[in-house]
Design an enzyme around this catalytic site. Structure first.
Site, PDB file in Angstrom:
ATOM      1  CD  GLN A  17      -2.687  -1.193   2.614  1.00 20.25           C
ATOM      2  OE1 GLN A  17      -2.943  -2.267   3.138  1.00 20.25           O
ATOM      3  NE2 GLN A  17      -3.127  -0.054   3.132  1.00 20.25           N
TER       4      GLN A  17
ATOM      5  NE  ARG B 241     -12.864   0.178   5.140  1.00 20.65           N
ATOM      6  CZ  ARG B 241     -13.683  -0.212   4.205  1.00 20.65           C
ATOM      7  NH1 ARG B 241     -14.008  -1.469   4.098  1.00 20.65           N
ATOM      8  NH2 ARG B 241     -14.192   0.647   3.369  1.00 20.65           N
ATOM      9  CB  CYS B 242      -7.962   1.541  12.230  1.00 18.93           C
ATOM     10  SG  CYS B 242      -6.357   0.805  12.027  1.00 18.93           S
TER      11      CYS B 242
ATOM     12  CD  GLU C  11      -9.119   4.680   8.264  1.00 17.17           C
ATOM     13  OE1 GLU C  11      -9.474   5.380   9.221  1.00 17.17           O
ATOM     14  OE2 GLU C  11      -7.971   4.650   7.861  1.00 17.17           O
TER      15      GLU C  11
HETATM   16  N1  MCN Z   1     -13.990   9.670  -1.621  1.00 18.31           N
HETATM   17  C1  MCN Z   1     -14.881  10.548  -2.175  1.00 18.31           C
HETATM   18  N2  MCN Z   1     -15.281  11.656  -1.461  1.00 18.31           N
HETATM   19  C2  MCN Z   1     -14.807  11.890  -0.207  1.00 18.31           C
HETATM   20  C3  MCN Z   1     -13.912  10.966   0.375  1.00 18.31           C
HETATM   21  C4  MCN Z   1     -13.510   9.869  -0.373  1.00 18.31           C
HETATM   22  O1  MCN Z   1     -15.335  10.324  -3.295  1.00 18.31           O
HETATM   23  N3  MCN Z   1     -15.181  12.958   0.481  1.00 18.31           N
HETATM   24  C5  MCN Z   1     -13.518   8.495  -2.387  1.00 18.31           C
HETATM   25  C6  MCN Z   1     -12.030   8.636  -2.701  1.00 18.31           C
HETATM   26  O2  MCN Z   1     -11.774   9.377  -3.824  1.00 18.31           O
HETATM   27  C7  MCN Z   1     -11.587   7.193  -2.810  1.00 18.31           C
HETATM   28  C8  MCN Z   1     -12.464   6.507  -1.763  1.00 18.31           C
HETATM   29  O3  MCN Z   1     -13.617   7.349  -1.591  1.00 18.31           O
HETATM   30  O4  MCN Z   1     -11.840   6.700  -4.085  1.00 18.31           O
HETATM   31  C9  MCN Z   1     -11.756   6.334  -0.405  1.00 18.31           C
HETATM   32  O5  MCN Z   1     -11.101   7.523  -0.107  1.00 18.31           O
HETATM   33  P1  MCN Z   1     -10.378   7.884   1.277  1.00 18.31           P
HETATM   34  O6  MCN Z   1     -11.372   8.068   2.327  1.00 18.31           O
HETATM   35  O7  MCN Z   1      -9.446   8.988   0.991  1.00 18.31           O
HETATM   36  O8  MCN Z   1      -9.537   6.583   1.664  1.00 18.31           O
HETATM   37  P2  MCN Z   1      -8.234   6.001   0.953  1.00 18.31           P
HETATM   38  O9  MCN Z   1      -8.382   6.072  -0.492  1.00 18.31           O
HETATM   39  O10 MCN Z   1      -7.021   6.551   1.583  1.00 18.31           O
HETATM   40  O11 MCN Z   1      -8.383   4.482   1.326  1.00 18.31           O
HETATM   41  C10 MCN Z   1      -7.913   3.962   2.537  1.00 18.31           C
HETATM   42  C11 MCN Z   1      -9.009   3.312   3.337  1.00 18.31           C
HETATM   43  C12 MCN Z   1      -8.402   2.384   4.300  1.00 18.31           C
HETATM   44  S1  MCN Z   1      -7.283   3.021   5.383  1.00 18.31           S
HETATM   45  C13 MCN Z   1      -8.658   1.039   4.262  1.00 18.31           C
HETATM   46  S2  MCN Z   1      -7.936   0.071   5.421  1.00 18.31           S
HETATM   47  C14 MCN Z   1      -9.542   0.494   3.287  1.00 18.31           C
HETATM   48  C15 MCN Z   1     -10.485   1.479   2.740  1.00 18.31           C
HETATM   49  O12 MCN Z   1      -9.909   2.652   2.448  1.00 18.31           O
HETATM   50  N4  MCN Z   1      -9.126  -0.499   2.484  1.00 18.31           N
HETATM   51  C16 MCN Z   1      -9.892  -0.825   1.396  1.00 18.31           C
HETATM   52  N5  MCN Z   1     -11.374   1.010   1.854  1.00 18.31           N
HETATM   53  C17 MCN Z   1     -11.068  -0.076   1.077  1.00 18.31           C
HETATM   54  N6  MCN Z   1     -11.834  -0.410   0.023  1.00 18.31           N
HETATM   55  C18 MCN Z   1     -11.451  -1.432  -0.772  1.00 18.31           C
HETATM   56  N7  MCN Z   1     -12.241  -1.748  -1.814  1.00 18.31           N
HETATM   57  N8  MCN Z   1     -10.310  -2.140  -0.545  1.00 18.31           N
HETATM   58  C19 MCN Z   1      -9.520  -1.864   0.505  1.00 18.31           C
HETATM   59  O13 MCN Z   1      -8.400  -2.532   0.692  1.00 18.31           O
HETATM   60 CU1  CUN Z   2      -5.511   1.107   9.437  1.00 17.58          CU
HETATM   61  S1  CUN Z   2      -5.955  -0.085   7.786  1.00 17.58           S
HETATM   62 MO1  CUN Z   2      -6.001   1.249   6.317  1.00 17.58          MO
HETATM   63  O1  CUN Z   2      -5.201   2.411   7.284  1.00 17.58           O
HETATM   64  O2  CUN Z   2      -4.831   0.728   5.291  1.00 17.58           O
END
Ligand code: MCN
Ligand code: CUN
Length: 795
Positions: free
Chosen positions: A222, A369-370, A740
């Site tokens: 990641q 997921r945290c 998360e």
């Molecule tokens: N998004 C959006 N509008 C927002 C916030 C987010 O459209 N206001 C969209 C983003 O553009 C992105 C998605 O939602 O496409 C998730 O965005 P974000 O909240 O920024 O999270 P990350 O992309 O950093 O993803 C990490 C988070 C974590 S820490 C874990 S653990 C997890 C999760 O996401 N692992 C996943 N969701 C997952 N979903 C899938 N399918 N697979 C994983 O491994």
């Molecule tokens: Cu803590 S699980 Mo996600 O932050 O990759």
């Protein structure tokens, strides 16, 4: 001519279909295991059957004789290259291959590299290891007991199993709050071990080319740039000669953040053999040895006034880290962001003391997921809130309302020192209560009780810090946390965008293009997004802690704005007016005094390569590094109603309502997908997922017969609400993280609902997972059921 229609071009707020699904649903994804390189060999790992034992001898001679075996690696051989141990992301050390002792069941003891994985596996079985068993330690209580064997006797000066004692908050203020309290509400909880369990296990293909001295590693990570830095430091290879490529990832969920011994061994093997070496972990290997999460015990206390006001909070946590302290977390904080607990409540004083211990279990506390332990923080918080309301005899919703931070209090300093950015907590709660029919349900509940039926309602309200970091406060191994985006707009107005994040299923290929569309008016379908290759992507800290939108997503907006600034100069040149006379509307610049005279962003792009003004650097490309001023603070209300069967302890979800305020939603459909996925994981944690250990340290939960994942059959339906939107005041497009939230805030809602249903029994707590036998035991024996593994009960 007018501005382009933002929704039509797939901009901000469009529920654009996921472009990555074009290949995923056709089976055309390109995962690490899909990659086949010429001359590639295969690696398998021999794992320890025992949780704690001294290694007397390792005899590999039989394995070497098996035809097709190219290399057998042991800790002793790794040690000759100073690779038997590696640094962890929390400044500890972790054995790559065991030399002195094995410290958990499933620990890596040796590796075989062979023509195919079957030969390698057979050869692993031909390695003879003699162990001298030592007493295993499976929980902090045993680890801290007098005379407990010291697990980490490899570390100089380590004479106990304590890793750290840490504290945060205001000790004196908290003492005063407790002295003034009318009531003190206490709760002891355990958040059990759980496992991210992505469908794809971990793996790597190392390819060292002696002729060019270049090491290319395809791997399930990641955070490719962090891995590159780690490989440079551990393997002492020059950083520019290392290329990490993270292809498609079949789910990460935090499991793919750490550096695993398998990665290191495949790299060394490729260097020694000068051939590509592939390692693909099997499911049991993944479940027993990689990135566990949680496993933490709480002693929590709230100081309460009888009118419902919370005066102070005290928490002591004992965290079971397994044999190596390998948490990925900001180095300033010993227990991640656990101190984000109670951030949505207006509590004047708080203090947390935290102790970490080594045990004979796989290194834990990594993530699932945290945002660095916020899942534990919010679970403890919401269980304590429910117990406190109950102790005061107050209504659950009313008690929350008294204590939630109000809209005019932002930015708000939390009891443990964070500064939350924005929110409309009361409004979210109202939406949730209305949606679930709160008053009606309470009536139904009372009526049902009269007929012997147990209905319950659980609420969980929480805000969480997403988007590590800002570089002032957040770093991993000293590397500051920020992120990046690189945008190249080609001559025809099509573009390629690269970021330092790495999607694992979250849909970045779809959503980042939407931010570009929003900023530049270039249709999202004209923007291809690429992540995960350290030779092409700008330096970034990867995807976890829902940091991508808050940090990399912000960088996408900022780089688009840099491009727009240059395009404006090009537009002025094309329109033959001064830059000050040029106005912008989506997709187009025009002359202020003559709005019909305009040029599109695509025309500007063409000019950047074919007709730039004198003295202007050609091209339309740029990079932005974004260091956020603060974390983003989404808010959520989850409300669950259940019916518990007193005869069997089985509980069914009747209804679940989720109100998420994550600021501006880039792609509402993807956001809803993230919430549904998170709620399902929350349900799994509350209801069934359980990795425990018996007294010998054997891992119970090493397969999907014992470690239960919810299928569509048992997963409840969810009602999602998106009507509350509080844009983040400091994020360029007002978006907050969401990835998360539901997994963080969800578990407490389910548990609170079951506890509410059985409130009349006087039982204060059943630890997760709330398996039917535990619920049944609580109801019939009228006592708490604590799930400190190995499971203990009074009789
Ligand atoms: N998004 C959006 N509008 C927002 C916030 C987010 O459209 N206001 C969209 C983003 O553009 C992105 C998605 O939602 O496409 C998730 O965005 P974000 O909240 O920024 O999270 P990350 O992309 O950093 O993803 C990490 C988070 C974590 S820490 C874990 S653990 C997890 C999760 O996401 N692992 C996943 N969701 C997952 N979903 C899938 N399918 N697979 C994983 O491994
Ligand atoms: Cu803590 S699980 Mo996600 O932050 O990759």
């Amino acid at each position: 001519m007018t501005a382009v229609d933002e929704i039509k071009i797939g901009g901000l707020g469009a529920s654009r279909k996921r472009v990555e699904d074009q290949r995923f649903i056709r089976g055309k994804g390109n995962y690490t295991d899909d990659i086949v390189l010429p001359g590639m060999l295969h690696m398998e790992i021999l794992r320890s059957p025992l949780a704690h034992a001294r290694i007397v001898s390792i005899d590999t001679s039989r394995a070497w004789q098996i035809p097709g075996v190219h290399l057998v690696l042991t800790g002793e051989m790794m040690a000759t290259r100073n690779l038997a141990w590696m640094p962890t992301l929390s400044y500890d050390t972790q054995a790559v291959l065991a030399t002195d002792k094995v410290r958990f069941q499933g620990q890596e003891v040796a590796c075989v590299i062979a023509d195919d994985p079957y030969i390698a596996k057979d050869a692993c079985e031909a390695i003879d290891v003699e162990y001298e068993p030592l007493p295993p330690i499976v929980n902090p209580e045993q680890a801290l007991a007098d005379g407990a064997p010291v697990i980490r006797d490899d570390k100089e000066g380590q004479d106990s199993n304590v890793i750290y004692n840490w504290e945060v908050g205001d000790a004196a203020g908290t003492e005063r709050a407790f002295a003034e309290a009318d009531t003190i509400s206490r709760l002891r909880l355990h958040y059990p071990r759980s496992h991210p369990s992505p469908i794809e296990c971990c793996g790597s293909i190392a390819d060292f080319n002696r002729a060019t001295s270049k090491l290319t590693v395809y791997m399930t990570t990641q955070a490719p740039h962090i891995i590159r830095a780690a490989v440079a430091l551990v393997a002492e290879l020059p950083e520019h000669m290392i290329r990490i490529i993270s292809p498609d990832i079949g789910g990460g969920f935090g499991n793919k953040v750490p550096v695993y011994p398998g990665y290191v061994c495949s790299i060394l093997a490729s260097i020694l053999l000068e051939r590509p070496v592939k390692w693909i972990e099997d499911k049991t290997g993944n479940l027993i040895s990689t990135g566990f999460a949680r496993d933490i015990y709480l002693d929590g206390e709230l100081a309460l006034r009888n009118d419902g006001k919370i005066l102070g909070v005290r928490m002591h946590v004992d965290s079971d880290h397994g044999a190596f302290f390998s948490d990925a977390q900001p180095s300033k904080f010993k227990i991640g962001l656990l101190h984000s607990a109670f951030a949505c409540y207006n509590i004047p004083a708080g203090r947390i003391t935290a102790r970490g211990t080594y045990t004979n279990k796989a290194p834990g506390g990594v993530a699932y997921r945290c945002s660095f332990r916020v899942t534990e923080a919010m679970f403890f918080q919401e269980r304590m809130i429910q117990a406190a309301a109950q102790d005061l005899g107050m209504d659950q919703a009313a008690f929350r309302r008294i204590n939630l931070v109000s809209d005019d209090q932002f930015p708000f300093r939390t009891p443990f020192g964070f500064l939350t950015d924005s929110g409309q907590y009361g409004k979210c709660l109202d939406v949730g209560l209305r949606a679930v029919g709160y008053e009606d349900f309470r009536k139904q509940q009372a009526e049902a009780k009269a007929r012997g039926r147990l209905l319950g309602l659980g609420i969980s309200t929480m805000t969480e810090p997403l988007g590590a970091g800002n570089s002032r406060e957040y770093d991993i191994l000293g590397i500051k946390m920020f992120d990046s985006a690189d945008l190249k707009v080609h001559m025809t107005g099509k573009a390629i965008l690269r970021t330092g994040a790495k999607t694992q299923g979250q849909g970045h290929e779809t959503t980042w293009a939407q931010i570009v569309a929003h900023e530049l008016g270039i249709p999202a379908e004209d923007v291809v997004v690429e992540e995960g290759d350290t030779d092409t992507a700008p330096f970034g800290m990867g995807t976890y802690a829902s940091r991508s939108t808050p940090v990399a997503g912000a960088a996408v907006a900022m780089v688009s704005r840099k491009i727009r600034a240059k395009a404006r100069k090009l537009a002025a040149h094309l329109l033959e007016v001064s830059e000050e006379d040029v106005e912008w509307e989506l997709g187009r610049f025009y002359v202020r005094s003559a709005p019909d005279r305009g040029v599109t962003i695509q025309e500007c792009a063409m000019a950047a390569y074919s007709n730039m003004p004198d003295g202007m650097e050609p091209g339309l490309e740029n990079t932005a590094y974004y260091d956020p001023p603060n974390l983003t603070w989404p808010f959520a209300v989850y409300i669950v109603t259940v019916e518990v069967d007193p005869e069997t302890g089985v509980w069914d979800v009747l209804n679940m309502v989720a109100v998420d305020d994550c600021g501006v939603r880039i792609n509402p459909m993807i956001v809803e997908g993230q919430i549904m996925g998170g709620l399902t994981e929350a349900y799994a944690m509350a209801n069934m997922q359980f990795i425990t250990f018996d007294a010998e340290g054997n891992c119970v939960g090493s397969n999907y017969m014992d470690y239960l994942l919810p299928t569509a059959w048992e997963t409840p339906g969810y009602e999602l609400h998106s009507e509350v939107v509080t844009p983040s005041p400091h994020h360029p497009i007002g978006a907050k993280g969401i990835g998360e939230c539901a997994a963080v805030g969800g578990p407490a809602a389910f548990v609170n609902a079951v506890m509410d249903a059985i409130a009349d029994t006087g039982v204060r707590n059943i630890d997760m997972p709330l398996l039917p036998d535990r619920v049944w035991e609580a109801i019939t024996k009228r006592h708490d059921v604590s799930g400190a593994p190995p499971v203990r009960s009074d009789d």
